[in-house]
Design a protein around this motif. Structure first.
Motif, PDB file in Angstrom:
ATOM      1  N   ARG A  94       0.843  -1.046   0.006  1.00 28.18           N
ATOM      2  CA  ARG A  94      -0.037  -0.144   0.289  1.00 28.18           C
ATOM      3  C   ARG A  94       0.993   1.298   0.028  1.00 28.18           C
ATOM      4  O   ARG A  94       0.219   2.217   0.223  1.00 28.18           O
ATOM      5  CB  ARG A  94      -1.014  -0.096   1.242  1.00 28.18           C
ATOM      6  CG  ARG A  94      -1.988  -1.115   1.064  1.00 28.18           C
ATOM      7  CD  ARG A  94      -2.714  -1.153   2.723  1.00 28.18           C
ATOM      8  NE  ARG A  94      -3.881  -2.167   2.442  1.00 28.18           N
ATOM      9  CZ  ARG A  94      -3.683  -3.314   2.667  1.00 28.18           C
ATOM     10  NH1 ARG A  94      -2.526  -3.954   2.527  1.00 28.18           N
ATOM     11  NH2 ARG A  94      -4.923  -4.156   2.433  1.00 28.18           N
ATOM     12  N   ARG A  97       2.113   6.132   0.568  1.00 26.88           N
ATOM     13  CA  ARG A  97       1.087   6.624   0.971  1.00 26.88           C
ATOM     14  C   ARG A  97       0.998   7.707   1.911  1.00 26.88           C
ATOM     15  O   ARG A  97       2.323   8.054   2.490  1.00 26.88           O
ATOM     16  CB  ARG A  97       0.099   5.391   1.973  1.00 26.88           C
ATOM     17  CG  ARG A  97       0.726   5.014   3.048  1.00 26.88           C
ATOM     18  CD  ARG A  97       0.307   3.739   3.753  1.00 26.88           C
ATOM     19  NE  ARG A  97      -1.053   3.873   4.174  1.00 26.88           N
ATOM     20  CZ  ARG A  97      -2.032   3.045   4.538  1.00 26.88           C
ATOM     21  NH1 ARG A  97      -1.774   1.817   4.454  1.00 26.88           N
ATOM     22  NH2 ARG A  97      -3.176   3.314   4.939  1.00 26.88           N
ATOM     23  N   VAL A 151      -3.603   3.005  -4.514  1.00 24.83           N
ATOM     24  CA  VAL A 151      -4.542   3.649  -5.087  1.00 24.83           C
ATOM     25  C   VAL A 151      -4.489   4.989  -4.502  1.00 24.83           C
ATOM     26  O   VAL A 151      -5.283   5.141  -3.234  1.00 24.83           O
ATOM     27  CB  VAL A 151      -6.039   2.833  -4.815  1.00 24.83           C
ATOM     28  CG1 VAL A 151      -7.000   3.713  -5.716  1.00 24.83           C
ATOM     29  CG2 VAL A 151      -5.825   1.263  -5.388  1.00 24.83           C
ATOM     30  N   LYS A 153      -5.626   8.383  -2.739  1.00 24.88           N
ATOM     31  CA  LYS A 153      -7.148   8.716  -2.629  1.00 24.88           C
ATOM     32  C   LYS A 153      -7.022  10.048  -1.813  1.00 24.88           C
ATOM     33  O   LYS A 153      -7.842  10.994  -2.050  1.00 24.88           O
ATOM     34  CB  LYS A 153      -7.694   7.808  -1.665  1.00 24.88           C
ATOM     35  CG  LYS A 153      -8.229   6.281  -2.253  1.00 24.88           C
ATOM     36  CD  LYS A 153      -8.811   5.475  -1.375  1.00 24.88           C
ATOM     37  CE  LYS A 153      -9.323   4.252  -1.890  1.00 24.88           C
ATOM     38  NZ  LYS A 153      -9.672   3.224  -1.057  1.00 24.88           N
ATOM     39  N   HIS A 154      -6.117  10.237  -0.806  1.00 22.49           N
ATOM     40  CA  HIS A 154      -5.772  11.451  -0.233  1.00 22.49           C
ATOM     41  C   HIS A 154      -5.108  12.450  -1.312  1.00 22.49           C
ATOM     42  O   HIS A 154      -4.820  12.172  -2.100  1.00 22.49           O
ATOM     43  CB  HIS A 154      -4.861  11.277   0.830  1.00 22.49           C
ATOM     44  CG  HIS A 154      -4.527  12.533   1.893  1.00 22.49           C
ATOM     45  ND1 HIS A 154      -3.890  13.530   1.407  1.00 22.49           N
ATOM     46  CD2 HIS A 154      -5.062  12.529   3.110  1.00 22.49           C
ATOM     47  CE1 HIS A 154      -3.843  14.273   2.570  1.00 22.49           C
ATOM     48  NE2 HIS A 154      -4.558  13.897   3.460  1.00 22.49           N
ATOM     49  N   GLU A 157      -1.782  12.429  -1.765  1.00 17.83           N
ATOM     50  CA  GLU A 157      -1.459  11.336  -2.723  1.00 17.83           C
ATOM     51  C   GLU A 157      -1.624  11.403  -4.530  1.00 17.83           C
ATOM     52  O   GLU A 157      -1.022  11.278  -5.232  1.00 17.83           O
ATOM     53  CB  GLU A 157      -2.188  10.040  -2.400  1.00 17.83           C
ATOM     54  CG  GLU A 157      -1.719   9.536  -0.874  1.00 17.83           C
ATOM     55  CD  GLU A 157      -2.496   8.479  -0.513  1.00 17.83           C
ATOM     56  OE1 GLU A 157      -2.320   7.989   0.644  1.00 17.83           O
ATOM     57  OE2 GLU A 157      -3.523   8.190  -0.951  1.00 17.83           O
ATOM     58  N   ILE A 158      -2.867  11.919  -4.633  1.00 12.45           N
ATOM     59  CA  ILE A 158      -3.276  12.493  -5.878  1.00 12.45           C
ATOM     60  C   ILE A 158      -2.178  13.561  -6.492  1.00 12.45           C
ATOM     61  O   ILE A 158      -1.781  13.190  -7.746  1.00 12.45           O
ATOM     62  CB  ILE A 158      -4.745  12.930  -5.917  1.00 12.45           C
ATOM     63  CG1 ILE A 158      -5.661  11.883  -5.583  1.00 12.45           C
ATOM     64  CG2 ILE A 158      -5.270  13.566  -7.346  1.00 12.45           C
ATOM     65  CD1 ILE A 158      -6.900  12.376  -5.302  1.00 12.45           C
ATOM     66  N   THR A 252       1.343   2.819  -8.940  1.00  9.81           N
ATOM     67  CA  THR A 252      -0.082   3.028  -9.043  1.00  9.81           C
ATOM     68  C   THR A 252      -0.769   2.422 -10.290  1.00  9.81           C
ATOM     69  O   THR A 252      -1.580   1.811 -10.497  1.00  9.81           O
ATOM     70  CB  THR A 252      -0.589   4.432  -9.188  1.00  9.81           C
ATOM     71  OG1 THR A 252      -0.548   4.895  -7.807  1.00  9.81           O
ATOM     72  CG2 THR A 252      -2.236   4.559  -9.516  1.00  9.81           C
TER      73      THR A 252
END
Length: 269
Positions: A94, A97, A151, A153-154, A157-158, A252
């Protein structure tokens, strides 16, 4: 007890005896690099009682992880890699992150450094690169052969995913190169005999890995730095935002491709 030094010595002796070498060609016959890596891997197992170099790095990392060290005389067992303090199984799948305690997106390498600083009291400049790599090998080994789950999401992170994508396509250096020229344009082909993969094809899913050509462990950040240096561009600093951003983008995309990590720590040319 086998040390990394003894294991490497056994390996090179075996190469001389068996006449295998580490070249990618034998006479006029072209050798597949992956098959060559597999031969070298099995040779290591035969000459070291079944132990691979990456396993020695991971064992060293485990010792560093559990030993009380630094000005605070603490271990890293309270470090939270995203699943709770000291919980390592699947944590690497993960990462990178966002971590609320540092208010940053961190990959495994930068997270190790931040935990050494916060929990053990080391100054950032006191954290040795070799120690970080050993700790990464240990923590990553707990996610061996597990599906990637990066993935974004925060919002942070994007943001880093988008930065990583921008860096992937940004041309730089005297050769006017970018990552995409090799890994997207020639995906499925070969560059200097080596098979080329795109991020969506799982480019980033085998690190950390021992590279027998270089006789040392490479993390994903090492591999990114190596790519930059190969095209004559100065790489981003280790643990920097650009380095983490590229990791976010690649992992990702590998997650979208439904890839798993390979056996970790890996073994490659």
């Amino acid at each position: 007890m086998l040390t990394k030094r003894k294991l490497h010595a056994l390996f090179w002796v075996a190469l001389l005896i068996l006449g295998l070498g580490v070249a990618l060609t034998q006479g006029d016959e072209e050798i597949d690099p992956y098959k060559e890596a597999e031969r070298q891997r099995e040779l290591f197992r035969q000459t070291s009682g079944g132990i691979l170099p990456g396993e020695l790095y991971a064992a060293e990392g485990e010792e560093l992880f559990t030993r009380k060290r630094g000005p605070k005389n603490a271990s890293l067992e309270a470090c939270d890699f995203g699943l709770g303090p000291g919980k390592l199984e699947g944590a690497y799948t993960r990462m990178p992150r966002y971590f609320a305690d540092t208010r940053k997106v961190e990959d495994l390498e930068s997270r190790v450094v931040s935990c050494m600083v916060r929990l053990q009291g080391f100054k950032p400049e006191e954290v040795g690169r070799d120690e970080v790599k050993a700790l990464v090998a240990y923590v990553a080994s707990k996610s061996s052969e597990m599906p990637l789950q990066v993935v974004p999401k925060h919002p942070n992170e994007i943001t880093l995913y988008n930065l990583g994508k921008e860096l992937w396509y940004r041309r730089a250096g005297s050769r006017d190169m970018n990552c995409s020229i090799c890994h997207d344009t020639y995906a499925g082909g070969r560059v200097r005999l080596s098979p080329v993969r795109s991020p969506r094809q799982g480019l980033s899913n085998e690190w950390p890995a021992y590279r027998f050509e270089a006789d040392k462990l490479y993390t994903l950040e090492d591999r990114i730095a190596f790519c930059y240096e190969s095209v004559g561009v100065h790489p981003p600093d280790f643990y920097s935002e650009p380095m983490i951003a590229l990791s976010v983008y690649m992992l990702t995309e590998a997650t979208k491709g439904k890839h798993k990590f390979t056996e970790l720590p890996g073994f490659t040319r």
